[in-house]
Design a protein around this motif. Structure first.
Motif, PDB file in Angstrom:
ATOM      1  N   LYS A  97     -27.886 -61.146  60.836  1.00 27.03           N
ATOM      2  CA  LYS A  97     -28.913 -61.639  59.920  1.00 27.03           C
ATOM      3  C   LYS A  97     -28.519 -61.056  58.560  1.00 27.03           C
ATOM      4  O   LYS A  97     -28.505 -59.823  58.395  1.00 27.03           O
ATOM      5  CB  LYS A  97     -30.268 -61.119  60.402  1.00 27.03           C
ATOM      6  N   ALA A  98     -28.165 -61.934  57.624  1.00 26.44           N
ATOM      7  CA  ALA A  98     -27.535 -61.462  56.386  1.00 26.44           C
ATOM      8  C   ALA A  98     -28.425 -60.491  55.610  1.00 26.44           C
ATOM      9  O   ALA A  98     -27.960 -59.446  55.129  1.00 26.44           O
ATOM     10  CB  ALA A  98     -27.175 -62.663  55.512  1.00 26.44           C
ATOM     11  N   ASP A  99     -29.733 -60.814  55.508  1.00 27.81           N
ATOM     12  CA  ASP A  99     -30.609 -59.927  54.725  1.00 27.81           C
ATOM     13  C   ASP A  99     -30.748 -58.551  55.391  1.00 27.81           C
ATOM     14  O   ASP A  99     -30.821 -57.524  54.719  1.00 27.81           O
ATOM     15  CB  ASP A  99     -31.971 -60.578  54.450  1.00 27.81           C
ATOM     16  N   SER A 100     -30.732 -58.537  56.738  1.00 30.04           N
ATOM     17  CA  SER A 100     -30.849 -57.242  57.435  1.00 30.04           C
ATOM     18  C   SER A 100     -29.622 -56.374  57.177  1.00 30.04           C
ATOM     19  O   SER A 100     -29.734 -55.150  57.006  1.00 30.04           O
ATOM     20  CB  SER A 100     -31.007 -57.427  58.940  1.00 30.04           C
ATOM     21  N   LEU A 101     -28.430 -57.015  57.141  1.00 34.03           N
ATOM     22  CA  LEU A 101     -27.196 -56.244  56.871  1.00 34.03           C
ATOM     23  C   LEU A 101     -27.313 -55.529  55.522  1.00 34.03           C
ATOM     24  O   LEU A 101     -26.979 -54.345  55.393  1.00 34.03           O
ATOM     25  CB  LEU A 101     -25.995 -57.195  56.798  1.00 34.03           C
ATOM     26  N   ILE A 102     -27.817 -56.289  54.536  1.00 32.56           N
ATOM     27  CA  ILE A 102     -27.937 -55.724  53.183  1.00 32.56           C
ATOM     28  C   ILE A 102     -29.010 -54.627  53.156  1.00 32.56           C
ATOM     29  O   ILE A 102     -28.816 -53.556  52.579  1.00 32.56           O
ATOM     30  CB  ILE A 102     -28.248 -56.853  52.165  1.00 32.56           C
ATOM     31  N   GLU A 103     -30.138 -54.920  53.800  1.00 37.62           N
ATOM     32  CA  GLU A 103     -31.235 -53.942  53.808  1.00 37.62           C
ATOM     33  C   GLU A 103     -30.804 -52.623  54.441  1.00 37.62           C
ATOM     34  O   GLU A 103     -31.167 -51.548  53.975  1.00 37.62           O
ATOM     35  CB  GLU A 103     -32.443 -54.534  54.542  1.00 37.62           C
ATOM     36  N   GLU A 104     -30.030 -52.745  55.524  1.00 38.37           N
ATOM     37  CA  GLU A 104     -29.567 -51.526  56.194  1.00 38.37           C
ATOM     38  C   GLU A 104     -28.642 -50.709  55.297  1.00 38.37           C
ATOM     39  O   GLU A 104     -28.641 -49.484  55.319  1.00 38.37           O
ATOM     40  CB  GLU A 104     -28.865 -51.867  57.497  1.00 38.37           C
ATOM     41  N   THR A 109     -35.334 -54.300  50.279  1.00 35.65           N
ATOM     42  CA  THR A 109     -35.540 -55.616  50.891  1.00 35.65           C
ATOM     43  C   THR A 109     -34.638 -56.670  50.232  1.00 35.65           C
ATOM     44  O   THR A 109     -34.419 -56.654  49.018  1.00 35.65           O
ATOM     45  CB  THR A 109     -37.033 -56.051  50.825  1.00 35.65           C
ATOM     46  N   ALA A 110     -34.119 -57.585  51.082  1.00 37.17           N
ATOM     47  CA  ALA A 110     -33.269 -58.656  50.555  1.00 37.17           C
ATOM     48  C   ALA A 110     -33.851 -60.011  50.959  1.00 37.17           C
ATOM     49  O   ALA A 110     -33.185 -61.038  50.872  1.00 37.17           O
ATOM     50  CB  ALA A 110     -31.849 -58.496  51.090  1.00 37.17           C
ATOM     51  N   ALA A 120     -23.178 -63.184  47.345  1.00 33.21           N
ATOM     52  CA  ALA A 120     -22.711 -62.323  46.253  1.00 33.21           C
ATOM     53  C   ALA A 120     -22.960 -60.855  46.584  1.00 33.21           C
ATOM     54  O   ALA A 120     -22.103 -59.986  46.357  1.00 33.21           O
ATOM     55  CB  ALA A 120     -23.410 -62.716  44.956  1.00 33.21           C
ATOM     56  N   LYS A 121     -24.130 -60.585  47.160  1.00 33.10           N
ATOM     57  CA  LYS A 121     -24.491 -59.195  47.471  1.00 33.10           C
ATOM     58  C   LYS A 121     -23.590 -58.622  48.577  1.00 33.10           C
ATOM     59  O   LYS A 121     -23.164 -57.460  48.512  1.00 33.10           O
ATOM     60  CB  LYS A 121     -25.965 -59.153  47.897  1.00 33.10           C
ATOM     61  N   LEU A 122     -23.316 -59.452  49.587  1.00 36.76           N
ATOM     62  CA  LEU A 122     -22.451 -58.984  50.685  1.00 36.76           C
ATOM     63  C   LEU A 122     -21.071 -58.617  50.143  1.00 36.76           C
ATOM     64  O   LEU A 122     -20.485 -57.595  50.526  1.00 36.76           O
ATOM     65  CB  LEU A 122     -22.310 -60.079  51.752  1.00 36.76           C
ATOM     66  N   THR A 123     -20.571 -59.456  49.218  1.00 38.90           N
ATOM     67  CA  THR A 123     -19.252 -59.188  48.618  1.00 38.90           C
ATOM     68  C   THR A 123     -19.319 -57.913  47.780  1.00 38.90           C
ATOM     69  O   THR A 123     -18.461 -57.021  47.899  1.00 38.90           O
ATOM     70  CB  THR A 123     -18.822 -60.380  47.727  1.00 38.90           C
ATOM     71  N   GLU A 124     -20.370 -57.837  46.947  1.00 38.55           N
ATOM     72  CA  GLU A 124     -20.515 -56.665  46.060  1.00 38.55           C
ATOM     73  C   GLU A 124     -20.557 -55.358  46.875  1.00 38.55           C
ATOM     74  O   GLU A 124     -19.940 -54.368  46.499  1.00 38.55           O
ATOM     75  CB  GLU A 124     -21.807 -56.840  45.256  1.00 38.55           C
ATOM     76  N   LEU A 125     -21.240 -55.407  48.009  1.00 34.26           N
ATOM     77  CA  LEU A 125     -21.361 -54.189  48.827  1.00 34.26           C
ATOM     78  C   LEU A 125     -20.139 -53.970  49.725  1.00 34.26           C
ATOM     79  O   LEU A 125     -20.048 -52.962  50.428  1.00 34.26           O
ATOM     80  CB  LEU A 125     -22.617 -54.261  49.694  1.00 34.26           C
ATOM     81  N   GLY A 134     -13.950 -57.284  60.823  1.00 36.76           N
ATOM     82  CA  GLY A 134     -13.379 -58.529  60.305  1.00 36.76           C
ATOM     83  C   GLY A 134     -14.158 -59.015  59.089  1.00 36.76           C
ATOM     84  O   GLY A 134     -15.294 -58.568  58.848  1.00 36.76           O
ATOM     85  N   PRO A 135     -13.570 -59.966  58.309  1.00 38.79           N
ATOM     86  CA  PRO A 135     -14.281 -60.487  57.140  1.00 38.79           C
ATOM     87  C   PRO A 135     -15.447 -61.403  57.543  1.00 38.79           C
ATOM     88  O   PRO A 135     -15.390 -62.062  58.587  1.00 38.79           O
ATOM     89  CB  PRO A 135     -13.193 -61.271  56.390  1.00 38.79           C
ATOM     90  N   LEU A 136     -16.475 -61.436  56.693  1.00 37.52           N
ATOM     91  CA  LEU A 136     -17.650 -62.264  56.994  1.00 37.52           C
ATOM     92  C   LEU A 136     -17.506 -63.634  56.344  1.00 37.52           C
ATOM     93  O   LEU A 136     -16.962 -63.761  55.241  1.00 37.52           O
ATOM     94  CB  LEU A 136     -18.922 -61.573  56.478  1.00 37.52           C
ATOM     95  N   ASP A 137     -18.009 -64.651  57.023  1.00 30.82           N
ATOM     96  CA  ASP A 137     -18.012 -66.025  56.509  1.00 30.82           C
ATOM     97  C   ASP A 137     -19.125 -66.163  55.449  1.00 30.82           C
ATOM     98  O   ASP A 137     -19.857 -65.211  55.199  1.00 30.82           O
ATOM     99  CB  ASP A 137     -18.293 -66.971  57.700  1.00 30.82           C
ATOM    100  N   ASN A 138     -19.288 -67.379  54.906  1.00 33.20           N
ATOM    101  CA  ASN A 138     -20.408 -67.618  53.989  1.00 33.20           C
ATOM    102  C   ASN A 138     -21.728 -67.616  54.754  1.00 33.20           C
ATOM    103  O   ASN A 138     -21.769 -67.982  55.930  1.00 33.20           O
ATOM    104  CB  ASN A 138     -20.250 -68.971  53.294  1.00 33.20           C
TER     105      ASN A 138
END
Ligand code: GAP
Length: 497
Positions: A97-104, A109-110, A120-125, A134-138
């Motif tokens: 869950k993309a927002d959970s990855l960022i929140e963790e 909150t995302a 953009a945030k996943l790349t930035e982090l 492995g790399p994450l997809d869109n």
């Protein structure tokens, strides 16, 4: 120093809750309730019904199907908008869950981010697959509803309901007629809902088959206040964090008057916040410092809501404040959409005024509430005593013969038979009396009644209080009356003579 109680293993060992189909390795996000858990859940539901249906004579319990036709969920907006942001690993295919990855990663909150912003945030982090690096997809949207094929050819598309609420909206018109065309009208449903969560985890916190207790209050927002005893709010405080208060670490108690004045919330909304707070603090006996309302911003709130506050409780097993329930002002969104899509008129006429009723929704997660009871009432103490309120304990009384002796067992059984008709009562003969008491402490039984040799001599038994472990002798004939007084709160154990 004693160790904190491991709630998870106690919940399993003492018969509350565990993953379903364990012998086949279990599917993530599905849980079964054992004997103690089912009883605790049932009692929570009874207390919930009693409290919330008690708010108005025109609030009723109904029931509806868990499978709904596609057209109804297209109308409700779930087909298009009941989605979560999904991101998959391009190497191993694992889903997150993309927002959970960022929140963790950030602790922030995302939920409000768009798909592009999430990318953009996943790349930035510099986030990568937590499994294989492995790399994450869109990021893409994933609809959380479970489709089901209905009929032999599977031709009729249908879904398992994602919320119980829809059952109340689909039944609104019929109930409005049956219940004599009055507003407010409340329809409550307690039952299963299904969500194909991307990452089910943290035990019962994110399940794929969950239980909700929801009350849909259909009302006219212009006259609803007149139906409520708003005086009850006078001077009362709500534990709340509005969007404006975010960033402050402490939850400030705010008087109802100030909350209404500063945030512009309708009176009826704050009145129901107060009622929900009363339910959690008084009926579930959660400590004040562990409770708060948390406002969702315009971007964070569910697609059908005009005003949305989560009810959050600080749970040590889940690492902080977690959502247990929500209070939602859904406006006329649901009935208008169903009117538009089904062509069935949802408009009603009250004293000559025509309107599509608005909905105030009180929505509770039953599994999360039950878990909160275990978390708070176990982990508050470091002793293994589950200090549940007597009205919620799986068993209110346990009846024991001191020993497995012929002359004690029938007397104890007799008492058990007398009490079990009126109270939730358990009979147990096996093991030492100390072990039996300890077991009752762990499942939260507030009172244990023991028949011993003195009972045979003078007709008295002991009552043991779970919380103080103190025992008192009372006459056998008085038991039924005393039990009633203890349960109703008319007498406390301390006052027992
Ligand atoms: N009818 C409104 C509605 O469904 P929600 O916030 O999506 O609102 C209400 O869900 C409650 O249901 C939540 O506050 C939570 O307690 C419970 N809930 C939602 N998803 C859940 C899940 N995957 N596992 C366990 N409980 C869940």
């Amino acid at each position: 120093m004693s160790m904190p109680v491991d709630v998870q293993s106690l919940a399993k060992r003492r018969g509350f809750i565990w993953q379903s189909a364990e012998i086949y390795g279990s599917l993530a996000g599905f849980y079964d309730y054992g004997a103690m858990g089912a009883s605790l859940k049932r009692r929570w539901e009874d207390v919930w019904l009693n409290f919330f249906l008690g708010l108005n004579d025109n609030y009723h319990l109904i029931d509806s199907t868990t499978i709904l036709p596609e057209a109804s969920l297209k109308a409700s907006g779930h087909l298009d908008s009941f989605t979560d942001p999904l991101v998959e690993c391009t190497k191993c295919g694992h889903a997150f869950k993309a927002d959970s990855l960022i929140e963790e990663k950030t602790g922030e909150t995302a939920e409000e981010l768009t798909l592009e912003e999430l990318d953009a945030k996943l790349t930035e982090l510099g986030l990568e697959c937590l499994r294989c690096k492995g790399p994450l997809d869109n990021v893409k949207t994933f609809n959380m509803m479970f489709p089901v094929g209905v009929g032999t050819t599977g031709g009729d598309v249908a879904y398992l309901r994602p919320e119980t609420a829809q059952g109340a909206y689909l039944n609104f018109k019929r109930h409005f007629e049956i219940l004599r065309r009055k507003l407010p009208m409340g329809l409550a449903i307690i039952g299963k809902a299904y969500r194909n969560e991307i990452a089910p985890r943290q035990g019962v916190y994110r399940m794929r088959e969950l239980i909700q207790a929801e009350l849909q209050i259909f009302m006219d927002p212009e006259t609803f206040d007149d139906e409520l005893d708003l005086e009850e709010m006078k001077g009362k405080e709500i534990l709340v964090q509005t969007v404006d208060m975010r960033g402050t670490s402490e939850v400030e108690p705010v008087t109802c008057e100030k909350l209404i004045k500063d945030s512009g919330l309708p009176n009826f909304f704050v009145y129901h916040m107060l009622k929900i707070q009363e339910f959690y603090l008084e009926c579930m006996r959660l400590p004040k410092k562990k409770f708060r309302f948390f406002e969702k911003s315009e971007k964070e709130r569910a697609f059908y809501n005009l005003i949305h506050f989560d009810i959050e409780v600080d749970l040590s097993t889940l690492g902080g404040f977690k959502e247990l329930a929500g209070i939602h002002y859904r406006g006329d969104y649901d009935l208008s959409r169903h009117q538009e899509h089904s062509k069935e008129r949802m408009e009603v006429s009250i004293d000559g005024k025509k309107l599509i009723p608005h909905v105030l929704e009180l929505s509770f997660g039953v599994d999360r509430s039950v878990w909160a009871l275990l978390d708070i009432h176990f982990s508050d103490e470091r002793t293994g005593i589950l200090k549940l309120p007597p009205s919620l304990a799986p068993y209110t009384f346990a009846v024991f013969p001191l020993m497995k002796k012929d002359e004690l067992v029938p007397v104890a059984r007799d008492i058990h038979q007398t009490l079990r008709g009126r109270f939730s009562t358990l009979f147990d003969v096996s093991g030492s009396i100390g072990k039996r008491y300890a077991r009752m402490d762990e499942i939260g039984t507030p009172f244990c009644i023991t028949v011993d040799y003195e009972t045979l001599d003078n007709g008295t038994v002991t009552i043991r209080d779970r919380d103080s472990t103190e025992q008192k002798r009372v006459a056998k004939q008085e038991l039924e009356k005393l039990a009633q007084e203890l349960v109703s709160g008319k007498t406390t154990f301390k006052d027992l003579k």
